[in-house]
Design a protein around this motif. Sequence first.
Motif, mmCIF file in Angstrom:
data_model
loop_
_atom_site.group_PDB
_atom_site.id
_atom_site.type_symbol
_atom_site.label_atom_id
_atom_site.label_comp_id
_atom_site.label_asym_id
_atom_site.label_seq_id
_atom_site.Cartn_x
_atom_site.Cartn_y
_atom_site.Cartn_z
ATOM 1 N N UNK A 1 -3.959 -15.128 -12.015
ATOM 2 C CA UNK A 1 -3.947 -15.654 -13.385
ATOM 3 C C UNK A 1 -4.484 -14.656 -14.395
ATOM 4 N N UNK A 2 -5.650 -14.065 -14.086
ATOM 5 C CA UNK A 2 -6.265 -13.162 -15.044
ATOM 6 C C UNK A 2 -5.386 -11.930 -15.229
ATOM 7 N N UNK B 1 -2.211 -11.761 -14.802
ATOM 8 C CA UNK B 1 -1.027 -12.194 -15.558
ATOM 9 C C UNK B 1 -1.334 -12.182 -17.056
ATOM 10 N N UNK B 2 -2.499 -12.758 -17.404
ATOM 11 C CA UNK B 2 -2.863 -12.832 -18.820
ATOM 12 C C UNK B 2 -3.110 -11.453 -19.403
ATOM 13 N N UNK B 3 -3.552 -10.523 -18.549
ATOM 14 C CA UNK B 3 -3.891 -9.188 -19.065
ATOM 15 C C UNK B 3 -2.782 -8.171 -18.829
ATOM 16 N N UNK C 1 -10.681 -10.143 -10.061
ATOM 17 C CA UNK C 1 -10.238 -10.668 -11.346
ATOM 18 C C UNK C 1 -10.990 -10.130 -12.546
ATOM 19 N N UNK C 2 -12.251 -9.737 -12.319
ATOM 20 C CA UNK C 2 -13.037 -9.259 -13.450
ATOM 21 C C UNK C 2 -12.504 -7.923 -13.964
ATOM 22 N N UNK D 1 -13.944 -15.523 -15.338
ATOM 23 C CA UNK D 1 -13.114 -14.375 -15.709
ATOM 24 C C UNK D 1 -12.225 -14.724 -16.898
ATOM 25 N N UNK D 2 -11.465 -13.763 -17.338
ATOM 26 C CA UNK D 2 -10.570 -13.983 -18.460
ATOM 27 C C UNK D 2 -11.178 -13.461 -19.742
ATOM 28 N N UNK E 1 -14.503 -12.765 -25.935
ATOM 29 C CA UNK E 1 -14.348 -11.354 -26.306
ATOM 30 C C UNK E 1 -13.797 -11.227 -27.716
ATOM 31 N N UNK F 1 -11.022 -19.560 -15.476
ATOM 32 C CA UNK F 1 -10.366 -18.535 -16.273
ATOM 33 C C UNK F 1 -10.392 -18.969 -17.725
ATOM 34 N N UNK G 1 -9.579 -18.774 -21.589
ATOM 35 C CA UNK G 1 -8.459 -18.301 -22.402
ATOM 36 C C UNK G 1 -8.794 -18.414 -23.877
ATOM 37 N N UNK H 1 -3.630 -16.460 -25.548
ATOM 38 C CA UNK H 1 -2.891 -17.038 -24.420
ATOM 39 C C UNK H 1 -1.999 -18.170 -24.903
ATOM 40 N N UNK I 1 1.212 -20.224 -19.614
ATOM 41 C CA UNK I 1 0.252 -20.458 -18.528
ATOM 42 C C UNK I 1 0.819 -21.496 -17.550
#
Lengths: 150, 252, 617
Positions: free
Chosen positions: A79-80, A82-84, A121-122, C377-378, C406, C451, C453, C457, C462
Amino acid sequence: MDLPRLETILSRYEGESWDLIPVLQDIQDSYSYLPKDELQVVSERLNVPLTQIYSVATFFKMFSLIPKGKHQIKVCLGTTCHLKGGGRVVESLSHRLGVEVGYTTKDMQFTLETVGCLGSCAQAPVMMVDDKYYGRSTVDKVPKILKLYK
Amino acid sequence: MVWKISDETAFDTLGEEVRLTINGIPIRAPQNQSLLVTARANGFEIPTLCYHRDLPSEGQCRLCVVEIGEHPHTQIVNSCTYPTSPGLVVQTHSEKVMQARRIVLELLLARTPKAKLIQELAAAHGVYESRFKTDDPEELCILCGLCVRTCREVVGVSAISMKGRTPDKQVATPFLEKSPACIGCGSCAFICPTNVIPYTEKNGVRTIWGRDFELQACTVCGNYIEPKYQLEHWAKITGDPVETFFVCKDCR
Amino acid sequence: MPKFESIDHLREYRRQLIAKRDPNQSQVLVCAGPGCLPMGSEEVAAAFREEFEKNGLGAKVLLKECGCHGLCAGAVRVLIRPQEITYQQVTPGDVPEIVEKTLKEGQVVERLVYEDLHTHEKAAYKGEIPFFKGQMPIVLRKLDVIDPTSLDDYLAMGGYRGLRKALLEMKPDDIIDAIDKSGLRGRGGGGFPTGRKWRICQDVEDEPKFIICNGDEGDPGAFMDRAVMEGDPHAVLEGMIIGAYAIGASKGYIYVRHEYPLAVSRLQLAIEQARESGFLGKNILRSGFDFDIKISRGAGAFVCGEETALIHSMEGNIGEPSPRPPYPAQSGLFGKPTVINNVETWANVPEIINLGADWYAAIGTEKSKGTKVFSLVGAVNQTGLVEVPMGTTLRQIVYDLGGGIKGDRDFKAVQTGGPSGGCIPAQFLDLPVDYDSLQSVGSIMGSGGMIVMDTTSCMVDVARYFINFLYEESCGKCTPCREGLKNLLFILDEIIHGRGSEEHLALMEELCGTMATASICGLGKSAVNPIRSTMKYFKDEYLAHIRDKKCHALVCRPLLKYTIDPETCTGCLACVRECPVGAISGKKKMAQELDQELCVKCGLCYEACQFEAVKVE
């Protein structure tokens, strides 16, 4: 067929039907794919029908019925990642290597694969070449990483 | 050992008689018998696609679902594998059940629009067309796995199996080549509910799964019986000489 | 390492071990956890080794490559003991300065310490950093201080004390009672009470019995089990040995994903050490109890996280789940009673036995006891692994520990529970996190992935991501899951391509209803959560895609338009080299042009451009 090599693998197990997946894993690790003739022998030795072996070999992502390249590139699409932008990393690699996901370059150097999550993931997006992880491997870093293996 | 559930027994052994209710009617049935068998034995019809009384149930099609428990704590389970137990409350045609069956049939109708059995079953549930997407209008296989189970469990040779998973799951011979284990008996084609397994007989040769099988003619009347391979398989199982099977049923 | 012949022998060995160790021993602990390893932990450790040699410190300073230090955002992390100074973003180039200043002169290298993003206050010591202050580590307690390849390190930190107590002071029933009373629930997702599961298995009159550690951590975004297996493998073994003793199991298996090669080798080493020392094998610590553990490598199938599928694959079959009942605790591996718990669950067991059920049950909420490890994370500033008591609010986790979003963007959602979970919107930030509360808002605990977002996003994307993931991972056995996922993916693709309609939303809702009730296993049943939760909380985003043909987060490619700003373009040709379809043309050092007809909207040019000349709308 390389029978001694196969014998070495089979000798690590007791020859029970439930040894099937570990045996196939060892063959995959050693040959970089599952050769048909070897599977025939495995079928006889573990007393498992060839149909079951074929089922298992096509069910699990780790197995391949055609030879894989010298280096396995696994791009994380968790997921992470994918988002990044993990998807763009795949496209960049696919474009640079000239292969689709799941295939091997003509010179048999690289196999390009995607994976559900590598667990780093980080540091997304993450990719792995053989057993080495690369964190924050954005599109601009792809050429540098590939260079290490060319 | 893989968990097997057959027509007679839902668990290893049937237990003592228990009382349960199906659609509000009190029923007595052996404990651990499957709900499907119990319901049918008591006159409640439940549609199925992947169930056969001589095969272990695996619960693929999800058409035989029933609702168990009492409002609001009910649960949808597949009746072909769920065992009876004391005091169980079962609904075979509740709104939840019918909705699940309709959607399952609508999905299958989109997958195999030309399969007659699916068209009929869907129509019987009020589903005449599907809102879902058809990939291949010629597809007939519903992936019920009856052929694979018959070949393995009844014939005892395992010539075909499932290949791959969701996106490209299909019934296949190993490596998509002629299966050396196949004896040409045609049981897979016979059991198939949607007639998808191609099977021809011409000039004493049966062709199935891309392989030709020479048929044995009856030594008395000359009519073709079954493929030689199959008769040899029978001989191996029974221990009788293979010639025993060279006379057809009618001439014995 | 001796073979422990008795419980007294173990106690005496531990006493001497601790007495031998100098509490003021100078130590350099380099994080080699999942977050730091890809950023170059091995190189940093090698640089320390080299520098020690140069300075003759090899005998004085102890260097360890250990498990996850938690705050992955600062990879590579280094902890200096006994002062407990933590350095972050350490590269091999920083090592000589650390050796010179900190190890030789006892000073802090200011530029490598944690700095608060908002107040810019620096914090050199672990105890001062807010990320660590808000946590309650039980499972992660030893990760940043022990060498995972050293059994001595584990013993010195109180390892195998739980086993000692279990064998010496407790009967199997007492152990199950304690686990029951502690309120421990399965950490793999389902949240089934662990004690009850053990009891069911213990009560079945059949032999042999098996126990399995499910290390097939497949949820994207979750890596706590990987961190524990790599960083504290003996804790997993100890939990399993205690469990086996309680249930009466003679054999145990650890099922690990093959994508975790380090976890496999660390566990393998730990098993060998445990055998040599008499924690595994025949007559463990002379108690008369026999038990051994084997590793089973997964072969790449997400569905094998489901316990019946996992068992089938261990038996040499494809990983298709089977309907329950029977439950594995009644009839599992090879048809025998089998207890399956995940890594984090097993790792909790030794501490519960050691410190008591009451101690554990005092932590957490009414129905969810103890702590939970989350991988945060994320879009948060401080990504990493956190362990907090159940009932900690999402806001505390995201803002206090995670340091907020962030770039000071707005929080949009937090996705929990992997592909079986849902997206939780801002209105629930003050929700105390436990099994039941997450379920009440349409998500699940899952294995603990969180995660975060922000506004970049797109929630439709998603949802599509998870449905696509599950479509590729579904075993294809039952109709609702196999055909349902295919159609959900098709509909979402229509929406993302601007061809969606509001009828599509209604159809998805209807389909989700049947998938959730009629699928065989949890994969299909919970596959609907990502769709249901995003449709519920972010319906406006779906409608924007359907009615206005717009993706406001600029994610869904078919709805985007890329252009090159002639004013800012320097003509460096970086974009031309990346473009896979040759849609960009122009002379070198001149502004480039992008052919809209040819453009496939892959965004590679956008990422390659160093001058922000590629625009997207």
